[in-house]
Write an enzyme that holds these catalytic residues in place. Structure first.
Site, mmCIF file in Angstrom:
data_model
loop_
_atom_site.group_PDB
_atom_site.id
_atom_site.type_symbol
_atom_site.label_atom_id
_atom_site.label_comp_id
_atom_site.label_asym_id
_atom_site.label_seq_id
_atom_site.Cartn_x
_atom_site.Cartn_y
_atom_site.Cartn_z
ATOM 1 N N GLU A 1 0.670 -1.287 0.104
ATOM 2 C CA GLU A 1 -0.367 -0.189 -0.117
ATOM 3 C C GLU A 1 0.856 1.134 0.183
ATOM 4 O OE1 GLU A 1 -2.596 -0.110 3.349
ATOM 5 O OE2 GLU A 1 -4.065 -1.801 2.023
ATOM 6 N N GLU B 1 -4.600 -8.483 0.334
ATOM 7 C CA GLU B 1 -5.510 -8.167 2.013
ATOM 8 C C GLU B 1 -6.825 -8.250 2.062
ATOM 9 O OE1 GLU B 1 -4.130 -4.582 4.112
ATOM 10 O OE2 GLU B 1 -2.068 -5.465 3.948
#
Length: 442
Positions: free
Chosen positions: A163, A348
């Site tokens: 991220e 995720e």
């Protein structure tokens, strides 16, 4: 065997170093930016830190055994840069922890997936400018080289960054994550240096690891306009460029999106063609972190993008987000259409809920079971519709230190008593055990 997923589909769990390891002063580990950030008043909701977390540093064997009982086929973990590099010098004691973890995983029949960076930059590098300093990209490459030399004989799947939007925009422009400060120009410079480091690090890792699979793990937010108006459509496209395309376009060889370069104007640092080429290193897979979607409308005067998110209609909520499984399908199909990746992993996906206390040796978290069932079903549909989806990692194995929310959010399929460190499997963990073991959602 009759299953809902291909026979070679990989099921697993994900964690990150600062969120679970603890032992922040052991094994030669130096401070990270998150150690520093947690000391800033008001930054962490409950005033806590990851100093102790889940004590995974000492309890990793127990946690690997736990994963084995839950039929995990793979484990996506991150390596703590400040644990393995001390003052820029390789720390054998630090890497030894991960070497022992990898051996334990392999002995249990669990494949290790290693992330090089899940936000815990050494504070010593932050003191020199952090990701705003171009030199950090080269220090990252040295770190990647050292780690892959030690683990590459056993670890074949590597992710550079988790991220990068959170590292740059959330950590700097918005100040909600470490380091907690930075203007737009610094943020854009940092985002570029993050992507550059991803490309540069591929060179030594490919040299050190036979049969390597290399990727990156951005988060993705499918964005929908709040109405059919031209203004809301433009606002949604702008948000998509800011959050998604800014990171996906460069790594897939498209360079930075022109509409966002025009929007950012003079705040954008100069970028060479050589950098753009380096960032677009061939990917063996793309990791996708998906949690929720956003509905966006034009909102003059409200922040950088002049956009505002509005509630989606008729959706349920977790403790901190709207729940929209269809968004995962839209995400996977959009990425397939726009970038045609070789392979995709959901790296995720999970949810926080107000779980009840353990009772009779388990935790009854029906909402999380429903969440996972719905998202696995959506993933299966995308797989059937042509997405080269190779695996699904549930976030997270353990209740842990959830960044600026501290320990107030529970994402784990395993409850952790932070006082005693006792692990208790939740109903969602047993649901994963059954699905991972059978490949069937029923």
């Amino acid at each position: 065997m009759n299953t809902d997923f291909p026979e070679d589909f990989i099921f697993g769990f994900g964690t990150s170093s600062y969120q679970i390891e603890g032992a922040v002063s052991e094994g030669g580990r130096e401070p990270s930016i998150w150690d520093t950030f947690c000391e800033m008043p008001g930054k962490i909701k409950d005033g806590s830190s990851g100093a102790a977390a889940c004590n995974h540093y000492h309890l990793y064997k127990e946690d690997v055994k736990l994963m084995k009982t839950l039929n995990a086929e793979a484990y996506l973990f991150s390596i703590a840069w400040p644990r393995v590099m001390k003052g820029g010098v390789f720390n054998p004691e630090g890497i030894d922890f991960y070497s022992r973890l990898v051996d334990e995983l392999l002995e249990s029949g669990i494949e290790p997936f290693a992330k090089l960076y899940h936000w815990d930059l050494p504070q010593s590098l932050q003191d020199k400018g952090g990701w705003v300093n171009r030199d950090t990209a080269f220090r990252f490459t040295e770190y990647a080289d050292a780690v892959s030399r030690k683990l590459g004989d056993r670890v074949k799947k590597w992710i550079s960054h988790n991220e990068p939007w959170c590292v740059s925009f959330l950590g700097m422009l918005h100040g909600e994550f470490a380091p907690g400060y930075g203007d737009l120009k610094d943020t854009l410079t940092a985002s570029h240096n993050l992507l550059l480091s991803h490309g540069l690090a591929a060179v030594p890792i490919r040299s050190n690891v036979d049969k390597l699979e290399y990727g990156i793990g951005p988060n993705y937010l499918p964005v929908y306009p709040a109405s059919d108006s031209d203004e809301d459509n433009a606002a949604a496209a702008r948000f998509d460029g800011y959050f998604n395309r800014w990171f996906f376009d460069p790594v897939f060889g498209k360079g930075y999106p022109n509409d966002m370069l025009e929007f950012y104007g003079n705040s954008m640092p100069a970028v060479s063609d050589e950098d753009i080429k380096a960032i677009a290193v061939p990917l063996d897979f793309i990791g996708i972190n998906y949690y929720n979607a956003l509905m966006i409308k034009q909102s003059p005067g409200s922040g950088l993008l002049e956009t505002e998110s509005v509630p989606m209609q008729k959706v349920e909520h977790s403790a901190d987000r709207e729940i929209y499984p269809q968004g995962l399908y839209d995400t996977l199909m959009s990425i397939q259409s726009d970038y045609s990746p070789k392979a995709v992993y959901i790296t995720e996906n999970g949810a926080a809920f107000d779980d009840p206390a353990p009772a009779d040796g388990r935790v009854h978290d029906e909402s999380r079971v429903n969440f996972l069932r719905d998202h696995f079903s959506i993933a299966q549909k995308a797989l059937q519709d042509g997405v080269p989806l190779k695996g699904f990692f549930v976030w997270s194995l353990l209740d842990n230190f959830e960044w600026s929310s501290g320990y107030s959010l529970k994402y784990g399929v395993v409850h952790v008593d932070m006082d005693t460190q006792k692990r208790t499997v939740k109903d969602s963990g047993f649901w994963c055990r059954d699905v991972f073991g059978s490949g069937r959602l029923s």
